[in-house]
Design an enzyme around this catalytic site. Structure first.
Site, PDB file in Angstrom:
ATOM      1  N   THR A  21     -46.231 -71.024 -11.073  1.00 44.74           N
ATOM      2  CA  THR A  21     -46.148 -70.592 -12.466  1.00 44.74           C
ATOM      3  C   THR A  21     -46.663 -71.651 -13.433  1.00 44.74           C
ATOM      4  OG1 THR A  21     -43.896 -71.428 -12.776  1.00 44.74           O
ATOM      5  CG2 THR A  21     -44.126 -69.178 -11.926  1.00 44.74           C
ATOM      6  N   ASP A  22     -46.914 -71.171 -14.647  1.00 43.23           N
ATOM      7  CA  ASP A  22     -47.277 -72.083 -15.727  1.00 43.23           C
ATOM      8  C   ASP A  22     -46.006 -72.513 -16.467  1.00 43.23           C
ATOM      9  OD1 ASP A  22     -46.547 -69.925 -17.370  1.00 43.23           O
ATOM     10  OD2 ASP A  22     -48.616 -69.382 -17.845  1.00 43.23           O
ATOM     11  N   ALA A  23     -46.152 -73.164 -17.601  1.00 46.05           N
ATOM     12  CA  ALA A  23     -44.999 -73.684 -18.344  1.00 46.05           C
ATOM     13  C   ALA A  23     -44.075 -72.580 -18.861  1.00 46.05           C
ATOM     14  CB  ALA A  23     -45.481 -74.542 -19.510  1.00 46.05           C
ATOM     15  N   ILE A  26     -44.662 -67.902 -15.879  1.00 46.54           N
ATOM     16  CA  ILE A  26     -45.519 -66.771 -15.504  1.00 46.54           C
ATOM     17  C   ILE A  26     -46.517 -67.257 -14.455  1.00 46.54           C
ATOM     18  CG2 ILE A  26     -47.309 -65.214 -16.373  1.00 46.54           C
ATOM     19  CD1 ILE A  26     -45.816 -65.260 -19.071  1.00 46.54           C
TER      20      ILE A  26
END
Length: 138
Positions: A21-23, A26
């Site tokens: 995931t990103d920050a 997601i």
């Protein structure tokens, strides 16, 4: 290797980990490609394709084209399935339709892709004819 590439949909389970995931939690878009790659590898293995043996025979599969649509974001800890369906066979390649869907409801598609896979002679990186058992009608 007694494989015949099937036309039925193949499914491979995927759990979204924090590293995917990103920050915002997601799934980062490039990681869907990893999920699709794992499903393709397991699909070939399930058909009896021994990729290390192919490599020893100077043959390999490579992705030559991928068209991807990102539809609904997947999030940390989601349980997904990456699917593979054979769409078209050619003499030295094949086309797959793939999706990443929610495990609990495959109408929830997070990603879909059309992937072209070429069969090559490894030493020259030139197209090689798929073995007859891989292009026979299933």
């Amino acid at each position: 290797m007694n494989a015949v590439l099937p036309t039925a949909e193949f499914r491979w389970p995927v759990r979204v980990y924090y590293e995917d995931t990103d920050a915002q939690g997601i799934v980062y878009y490039a990681n869907y490609l990893k999920f699709l790659e794992r499903a393709r590898t397991e699909w070939l293995r399930a058909q009896g394709v021994d990729q290390p043996a192919l490599r020893e025979a100077d043959r390999l599969f490579v992705v030559t084209r991928i068209e991807t649509d990102y539809l609904i974001p997947a999030r940390y800890d989601d349980e997904l399935q990456a699917t593979v369906t054979l769409a078209e066979r050619r003499r030295a390649s094949f086309v797959l339709r793939q999706r990443v869907v929610a495990s609990h409801d495959d109408t929830i598609a997070h990603c879909r892709a059309v992937v072209t896979i070429a069969f090559l002679q490894a030493s020259s990186m030139r197209p090689a004819r798929l073995p007859a058992h891989l292009i026979a009608e299933s």
